[in-house]
Design an enzyme around this catalytic site. Sequence first.
Site, short mmCIF file in Angstrom:
data_model
loop_
_atom_site.label_atom_id
_atom_site.label_comp_id
_atom_site.label_asym_id
_atom_site.label_seq_id
_atom_site.Cartn_x
_atom_site.Cartn_y
_atom_site.Cartn_z
N HIS A 32 0.63 -1.15 0.07
CA HIS A 32 0.04 0.06 -0.21
C HIS A 32 0.99 1.27 0.13
CE1 HIS A 32 -4.21 0.87 0.31
NE2 HIS A 32 -3.97 2.12 0.71
N ARG A 66 2.33 7.18 -6.97
CA ARG A 66 2.82 8.52 -6.93
C ARG A 66 3.50 9.06 -8.34
NH1 ARG A 66 4.05 5.95 -1.71
NH2 ARG A 66 3.29 6.88 0.08
#
Length: 398
Positions: free
Chosen positions: A286, A341
């Site tokens: 995660h 990201r």
Amino acid sequence: MRRLHPGRDYRKAQNIEELRAIAQRRLPNFSFEYIEGGSEDETTLQRNRSVFKDIALCPHTLRDVGQRDLQTQWFGARSALPFMIGPTGFNGLITDQGDLHLARAAAQAGIPFVLSNASTTAIEDISQVEGLRVWMQIYLYRTRDHVAKLIDRLKALELEAIVVTTDSAIFGNREWDRRNYAKPMKLDWRNQIDVMRHPRWIWDVLIPNGVPRFKNLGDLLPPGRDSVKGAASALASELDPTLSWKDIAWIRDLWPGKLIVKGITQPEDVAMALQYGVDAIVLSNHGGRQLDSSISAVEALPAAAALAKGKMGLFVDGGFRRGSDIIKALLLGADGVLLGRACLYGLAAGGKQGAQHAIDILRTETDRTLGLLGCRSLADLHPGLIHESTWRFIHKPS
């Protein structure tokens, strides 16, 4: 002196790290921290990046690599690149219609896009993006009826795959994120001042439609509490620590399409996924936001590949910033990479075009790495291109 590009023009970014720096300048602190932060001491977050430094490559030479091909296939369908845009929530706090910008960037690149369950754009709108191969992430909330209704929506749209995230049954301890708030979802005075110092973000995110709202949670949230601000406590109460493989069996019965389970690192869980008829797994911690001191997903790859290769799809995420990172994952047995990201930095730095720039950077780097290894296609990659010193920290499967 060496330094990264100091400006705000995403087009001048040479790599993902420069897009990150531009994103940090453009976003309010609380929004950037949500993207950036991990749990507790952020040991897992750091490990996700440092693991790549320990993987040494041993290239071939004198190979004709004048023509190279990055295409691959997942579930029998072509992808132009060996990576896709993975699920990330709250993207409406990065830029207006952030999920839609990511989806359009993915469509243009010829790669899949996985929409987050906690997105601020409806799956129906995403599915209308021309040429897009769209998958949907779901959480198994306590209110299973909501999950069943969402699956019915996805069946009506004839989506190819759902991605069930399993590593958030208990919310991670994200201390750095909490420090920005005086109380849940109310920014402290320093961050309120910081928001006012970002008028461009205010005009982009808050002025057009107000605080972004969750568009795929519908009946799960109380009336009038579907905004990013109002839904926080309701969502936290819906996390279900009783989640088990029985719930995966329940979804398998409901869902006729491809079923992907995300959040696995243990070989035993890889074997369980095979047993329960899962079509693919995503090795993931995660993004370092749940269990601190967890191994990186890349470290879990060799053992997982030994069990799963050729039997179900094997994807990985966490810490990917370079094309060489992507190639290393493929060498260790992955079928593909989910980006989080890296694409969000591009989105924050320049909207849809910024996300496209992030994809273009990684495409170019992946292609270059492939050629420098002496390979013409992904099919030419083999474990022998990883130097033996690498196996000192990753257990080489027998």
